[in-house]
Write an enzyme that holds these catalytic residues in place. Structure first.
Site, PDB file in Angstrom:
ATOM      1  N   VAL A 199       0.809  -1.350   0.006  1.00 43.59           N
ATOM      2  CA  VAL A 199       0.007  -0.083  -0.084  1.00 43.59           C
ATOM      3  C   VAL A 199       0.870   1.279  -0.082  1.00 43.59           C
ATOM      4  O   VAL A 199       0.551   2.176  -0.844  1.00 43.59           O
ATOM      5  CB  VAL A 199      -1.002   0.001   1.209  1.00 43.59           C
ATOM      6  CG1 VAL A 199      -1.823   0.955   1.410  1.00 43.59           C
ATOM      7  CG2 VAL A 199      -1.803  -1.290   1.337  1.00 43.59           C
ATOM      8  N   VAL A 203     -11.679  -0.495   3.814  1.00 45.90           N
ATOM      9  CA  VAL A 203     -12.603  -1.497   3.517  1.00 45.90           C
ATOM     10  C   VAL A 203     -12.888  -1.438   2.046  1.00 45.90           C
ATOM     11  O   VAL A 203     -12.995  -0.279   1.379  1.00 45.90           O
ATOM     12  CB  VAL A 203     -14.100  -1.245   4.043  1.00 45.90           C
ATOM     13  CG1 VAL A 203     -15.024  -2.186   3.648  1.00 45.90           C
ATOM     14  CG2 VAL A 203     -13.922  -1.199   5.647  1.00 45.90           C
ATOM     15  N   ASP A 239     -10.445 -11.003   8.561  1.00 49.89           N
ATOM     16  CA  ASP A 239     -10.460  -9.608   7.884  1.00 49.89           C
ATOM     17  C   ASP A 239     -11.742  -8.839   7.350  1.00 49.89           C
ATOM     18  O   ASP A 239     -12.114  -7.743   7.581  1.00 49.89           O
ATOM     19  CB  ASP A 239      -9.564  -9.808   6.567  1.00 49.89           C
ATOM     20  CG  ASP A 239      -9.407  -8.699   5.831  1.00 49.89           C
ATOM     21  OD1 ASP A 239      -8.632  -7.731   6.100  1.00 49.89           O
ATOM     22  OD2 ASP A 239     -10.190  -8.463   4.653  1.00 49.89           O
ATOM     23  N   LYS A 263     -13.936  -5.760   8.731  1.00 54.86           N
ATOM     24  CA  LYS A 263     -14.483  -4.927   7.606  1.00 54.86           C
ATOM     25  C   LYS A 263     -16.053  -4.494   7.805  1.00 54.86           C
ATOM     26  O   LYS A 263     -16.562  -3.262   7.740  1.00 54.86           O
ATOM     27  CB  LYS A 263     -14.176  -5.128   6.236  1.00 54.86           C
ATOM     28  CG  LYS A 263     -12.663  -4.873   6.046  1.00 54.86           C
ATOM     29  CD  LYS A 263     -12.272  -5.801   4.760  1.00 54.86           C
ATOM     30  CE  LYS A 263     -11.013  -5.591   4.112  1.00 54.86           C
ATOM     31  NZ  LYS A 263     -10.744  -6.764   3.086  1.00 54.86           N
ATOM     32  N   GLY A 291      -4.691  -4.724  -3.455  1.00 54.19           N
ATOM     33  CA  GLY A 291      -3.825  -4.455  -4.372  1.00 54.19           C
ATOM     34  C   GLY A 291      -2.987  -3.098  -4.323  1.00 54.19           C
ATOM     35  O   GLY A 291      -3.783  -2.168  -3.847  1.00 54.19           O
TER      36      GLY A 291
END
Ligand code: NAP
Ligand code: HSE
Length: 428
Positions: free
Chosen positions: A13, A129, A198, A202, A301
């Site tokens: 990121v 999210v 995960d 979220k 990604g």
């Protein structure tokens, strides 16, 4: 004077964000105001995909959040600690924070937002999210006048990628997971993806925004995809469903407790979420008076998350430039109360169950009787195959309270003809 960023983390990121911020042509002109002032990493010797002046990289993350020159701290290092302490320190020092860290927000949101409100600064989390999908800002702003009924999402790219490839190629779970890790979709420890944790983080965040209250993560039921077998994918397909890991937050009436949960779900092929494949995520929001709105896009990604992180940074640059002393109530967190969450036994849903039984006359009748004893009505019951000498029977129920369905299963497990119940999945 430019707005100075202190970025914590230069992994998937962080690198994507730096690349976007270094390549400003054709993007919003406010990006010109941003200076990548410090970037905190664990190792200075690691090869990096971006070029930065040597004085920008540092392993002293504490110094970055304490540096008076830093205006915005961008936390993209992940993990719980030291991320939590660094975020809290940055906020106490009067710095705005952008974070992609859903794990930290879902667990420590209460103390993080309380600290931010006290310091009069913002915490932005669009990338936390749905990766690149704008869903946090729309829930906070564009949809905030609606009464939200449900938020249903495919919010984990790794598991959606795995389930899609298992379905389309008949691939093996382990091989596809390794590909998801190589492509930078999976968390450092993929357990969080595969076991639904995960997605639970979220949906806790989305439920909190949609229903205007804090969510205690411990109240969020979560079940991952490890037990989803190729056999069930094939049966689901024959029955007109695909299997997706859904994260669901639902409120039936304004006074009823919320249902907040994550589990693999049989989704009718005609449902809008059934066609969301690969690493893509989608979030279907239903409310009044809006009806249905679906947000769709890349859920993980570098490029996707860089878009979300950079848009948060840009919002903060705009806020800093407008120089208003009063915080914008549509950007801050305004709720302190916790939402009440209903136990899973109260959930009303359809179920899919696969039984392995002795191949004897009357077994289907016995199953039907046990279900009938507990008020479980069956939508379909099929016996199509055999596994070795055992008969395979698949049942889909009508809507039933989960508690009653479990009671029926307990009775069925005691039947002499039942060998095992290898699968139990909810149906949307
Ligand atoms: P990553 O590739 O593992 O990168 C983590 C970065 O943080 C690395 O640069 C690492 O330094 C640095 N770092 C970690 N712990 C550190 C410490 N204690 N001290 C100093 N530096 C430290 O992680 P990522 O995939 O970019 O994810 C970052 C965050 O974004 C996570 O919260 C994740 O959940 C979230 N997120 C990820 C995606 C995605 O698609 N990957 C999407 C949405 C949200 P080194 O480089 O020196 O090791
Ligand atoms: N590991 C996460 C996923 C990254 O697969 O969706 C995006 O939050």
């Amino acid at each position: 004077m430019g707005v100075k960023l202190g970025i914590l983390g230069l992994g998937t990121v962080g690198t994507g964000t730096v690349q976007l911020l270094q390549d400003k042509v054709g993007r919003h002109p406010l990006l010109q105001e941003i200076e990548i002032y410090r970037v905190g990493v664990r190792s200075l010797n690691k090869p990096r995909a971006v070029e930065l002046p040597t004085e920008v990289l540092s392993t002293d993350l504490e110094a970055i959040v304490n540096d008076p020159a830093v205006d915005i701290v961008v936390e993209v290092m992940g993990g719980l600690e030291p991320a939590r302490s660094l975020i809290l320190k940055a906020l106490s020092n009067g710095k705005h924070v952008v974070t992609a860290n859903k794990a930290a927000i879902a667990r420590f949101g209460a103390e993080i937002f309380t600290t931010a409100n006290k310091a009069g600064v913002y915490v932005m989390l669009e990338a936390a999210v749905g990766g690149g999908i704008p869903v946090i800002q729309p829930l906070k702003q564009s949809l905030s006048v609606n009464r939200i009924h449900t938020v249903t999402g495919i919010v984990n790219g790794t598991t959606n990628y795995i389930l899609t490839r298992m379905q389309t190629e008949g691939s093996n779970f382990g091989d596809v997971l390794a590909d998801a890790q190589r492509l930078g979709y999976a968390e450092a420890d993929p357990t969080a993806d595969v076991d639904g944790l995960d997605a639970a983080d979220k949906i806790a965040i989305l439920a909190s925004l949609g229903f205007g209250g804090r969510i205690n993560l411990q109240d969020v039921y979560s079940e991952g995809i490890r037990q989803v077998s190729k056999t069930d994918i094939v049966y689901a397909e024959k029955l007109g469903f695909v299997i997706k890991l859904l994260a669901i937050a639902k409120r039936v009436t304004l006074s009823s407790p919320l249902s907040v949960r994550v589990h693999p779900t049989l989704v009718p092929k005609t449902h809008p979420l059934a066609s969301i494949n690969g690493v893509y995520n989608a979030i279907l929001v239903e409310g009044e008076p809006i009806g249905q709105v679906m947000f769709f896009g890349p859920g993980a990604g570098a490029g996707a998350t860089a878009s979300a992180v950079s848009s948060d940074i840009l919002n903060l640059v705009a806020a800093l430039k407008s120089n208003t002393a009063v915080p914008n109530p549509l950007l801050t967190c305004g709720h302190q109360e916790y939402c009440q969450i209903a136990p899973m036994t109260e959930l009303v849903t359809r179920f899919y169950a696969r039984f392995l039984t002795k191949d004897q006359p009357g077994v289907i009748g016995k199953l039907g009787t046990c279900f009938g004893n507990h008020g479980v009505s069956l939508e379909s019951i099929v016996q199509t195959g055999f596994q070795e000498e055992l008969a395979e029977i698949v049942v889909v129920t009508h809507d039933v309270r989960e508690g009653e369905f479990r009671e029926a299963l307990a009775e069925i497990r005691n039947l002499e003809a039942i060998d095992s119940i290898p699968s139990l999945l909810r149906v949307l």
